[in-house]
Design a protein around this motif. Structure first.
Motif, PDB file in Angstrom:
ATOM      1  N   UNK A 144      -0.162  -8.513  -7.519  1.00 26.95           N
ATOM      2  CA  UNK A 144       0.660  -9.493  -6.814  1.00 26.95           C
ATOM      3  C   UNK A 144       2.109  -9.019  -6.734  1.00 26.95           C
ATOM      4  N   UNK A 145       2.602  -8.430  -7.836  1.00 28.37           N
ATOM      5  CA  UNK A 145       3.960  -7.891  -7.833  1.00 28.37           C
ATOM      6  C   UNK A 145       4.087  -6.748  -6.834  1.00 28.37           C
ATOM      7  N   UNK A 146       3.043  -5.915  -6.763  1.00 24.45           N
ATOM      8  CA  UNK A 146       3.052  -4.811  -5.800  1.00 24.45           C
ATOM      9  C   UNK A 146       3.134  -5.340  -4.373  1.00 24.45           C
ATOM     10  N   UNK A 200       8.933   2.536  -7.373  1.00 21.39           N
ATOM     11  CA  UNK A 200       9.106   1.255  -8.057  1.00 21.39           C
ATOM     12  C   UNK A 200       7.800   0.513  -8.198  1.00 21.39           C
ATOM     13  N   UNK A 201       6.982   0.595  -7.171  1.00 18.99           N
ATOM     14  CA  UNK A 201       5.677  -0.048  -7.228  1.00 18.99           C
ATOM     15  C   UNK A 201       4.820   0.577  -8.322  1.00 18.99           C
ATOM     16  N   UNK A 202       4.883   1.905  -8.410  1.00 20.26           N
ATOM     17  CA  UNK A 202       4.125   2.587  -9.458  1.00 20.26           C
ATOM     18  C   UNK A 202       4.609   2.216 -10.851  1.00 20.26           C
ATOM     19  N   UNK A 203       5.932   2.094 -11.004  1.00 21.88           N
ATOM     20  CA  UNK A 203       6.490   1.757 -12.312  1.00 21.88           C
ATOM     21  C   UNK A 203       6.186   0.321 -12.714  1.00 21.88           C
ATOM     22  N   UNK A 204       6.251  -0.590 -11.749  1.00 25.46           N
ATOM     23  CA  UNK A 204       6.050  -2.011 -12.050  1.00 25.46           C
ATOM     24  C   UNK A 204       4.579  -2.392 -12.085  1.00 25.46           C
ATOM     25  N   UNK A 205       3.836  -1.872 -11.123  1.00 24.83           N
ATOM     26  CA  UNK A 205       2.465  -2.349 -10.928  1.00 24.83           C
ATOM     27  C   UNK A 205       1.399  -1.310 -11.241  1.00 24.83           C
ATOM     28  N   UNK A 206       1.793  -0.074 -11.475  1.00 22.07           N
ATOM     29  CA  UNK A 206       0.830   0.951 -11.830  1.00 22.07           C
ATOM     30  C   UNK A 206       0.512   1.885 -10.670  1.00 22.07           C
ATOM     31  N   UNK A 208      -2.322   2.777  -9.438  1.00 24.42           N
ATOM     32  CA  UNK A 208      -3.364   2.301  -8.531  1.00 24.42           C
ATOM     33  C   UNK A 208      -2.777   1.478  -7.390  1.00 24.42           C
ATOM     34  N   UNK A 209      -1.875   0.573  -7.722  1.00 23.66           N
ATOM     35  CA  UNK A 209      -1.273  -0.261  -6.686  1.00 23.66           C
ATOM     36  C   UNK A 209      -0.478   0.583  -5.702  1.00 23.66           C
ATOM     37  N   UNK A 210       0.289   1.548  -6.215  1.00 27.83           N
ATOM     38  CA  UNK A 210       1.085   2.411  -5.343  1.00 27.83           C
ATOM     39  C   UNK A 210       0.187   3.248  -4.446  1.00 27.83           C
ATOM     40  N   UNK A 211      -0.891   3.784  -5.022  1.00 31.63           N
ATOM     41  CA  UNK A 211      -1.806   4.618  -4.238  1.00 31.63           C
ATOM     42  C   UNK A 211      -2.516   3.805  -3.158  1.00 31.63           C
ATOM     43  N   UNK A 212      -3.002   2.623  -3.502  1.00 31.10           N
ATOM     44  CA  UNK A 212      -3.671   1.774  -2.519  1.00 31.10           C
ATOM     45  C   UNK A 212      -2.728   1.417  -1.369  1.00 31.10           C
TER      46      UNK A 212
END
Length: 264
Positions: A144-146, A200-206, A208-212
């Protein structure tokens, strides 16, 4: 000061947020697209605040998700959804390039636009409800954060398209911003936006979220270029709105699926 005026133009043009009106002069239009993602930052922040409040108050996921689906439309004033619906009408005509461009200019709403609006919003609300529901768990909350960062990311890609894609018409909003832009600067600034948001997405949400997000968004971006050049001869303001809404819904679906099947 021209950079600051560019921010005011971007926010006033692409949102309903009240800001001082400024005159559109050449120097002020050079950097408007650099600030386009800021509208998305505001959208994402408001949505995250709503989600956080709804989780805290234990509001029913259906209510929270449907209300959350309205937030981007309220903030943008529906300008991008308008482009989405005009584009759906034009593409559904199966006419030639001139016919499709003529439909984009038509202020009337066709049957296919209404059908497209209903299908889009039902799909969008369903994904948002599921994302909010899964956000009750830590893994789902990261997705959701991503998604709240996606509003800025999609606008960075949209601004990039205005700077590097050919325009279909010699007039219109996309042409105005494209011709007025300091393109080299705009491309570099938006590339930095994209890099920072993905990191930032990778740092906050991981990861997987950044890759998706990056994979799904990249596919939609390439599809946008293919459709705009093949069917319309380039981009227009309406096509940019269509892309933005398509990007948003596709990434929302990807992150919802990621939260449901990969994290929970």
């Amino acid at each position: 000061m021209n950079g600051f005026y560019g921010l005011l133009i971007a926010v006033s043009m692409y949102s309903k947020i009240p800001v001082p009106r400024v005159e559109w002069t050449g120097p002020r239009l050079r950097y408007v697209m650099c600030w386009f993602p800021m509208v998305g930052v505001i959208c994402g922040l408001v949505l995250w605040l709503w989600f956080s409040l709804a989780w805290h108050l234990e509001i029913h996921p259906v209510c929270a998700g449907m209300a959350g689906s309205c937030i981007p439309l309220f903030i943008s004033g529906g300008i991008h959804m308008d482009g989405f619906l005009d584009t759906v009408d034009a593409r559904s005509s199966y006419g030639d390039r001139e016919k499709k461009l003529e439909i984009l200019k038509d202020p009337h709403t066709g049957a296919f636009a209404i059908i497209g609006a209903v299908v889009y919003m039902v799909f969008y609300c369903a994904c948002m409800i599921q994302l909010f529901y899964d956000g009750m768990e830590p893994g789902g909350r990261r997705m959701a954060a991503a998604f709240c960062l996606v509003f800025a990311l999609e606008r960075a890609f949209s601004g990039l398209s205005v700077a590097i894609f050919p325009c279909a018409k010699s007039s219109g909003l996309a042409r105005t911003f494209s011709d007025g832009a300091q393109k080299k600067t705009v491309v570099w600034v938006l590339a930095v936006w994209i890099f920072v948001l993905v990191m930032g997405m990778g740092a906050i949400s991981g990861f997987l979220a950044a890759a998706l997000t990056l994979i799904t968004g990249g596919v939609i971006f390439l599809y946008y270029r293919h459709v705009s050049e093949k069917e319309f001869g380039g981009i227009t303001g309406d096509l940019a709105g269509w892309f933005l809404q398509l990007f948003e819904a596709a990434v929302l679906a990807a992150l919802t699926a990621g939260a449901r099947y990969l994290l929970l």
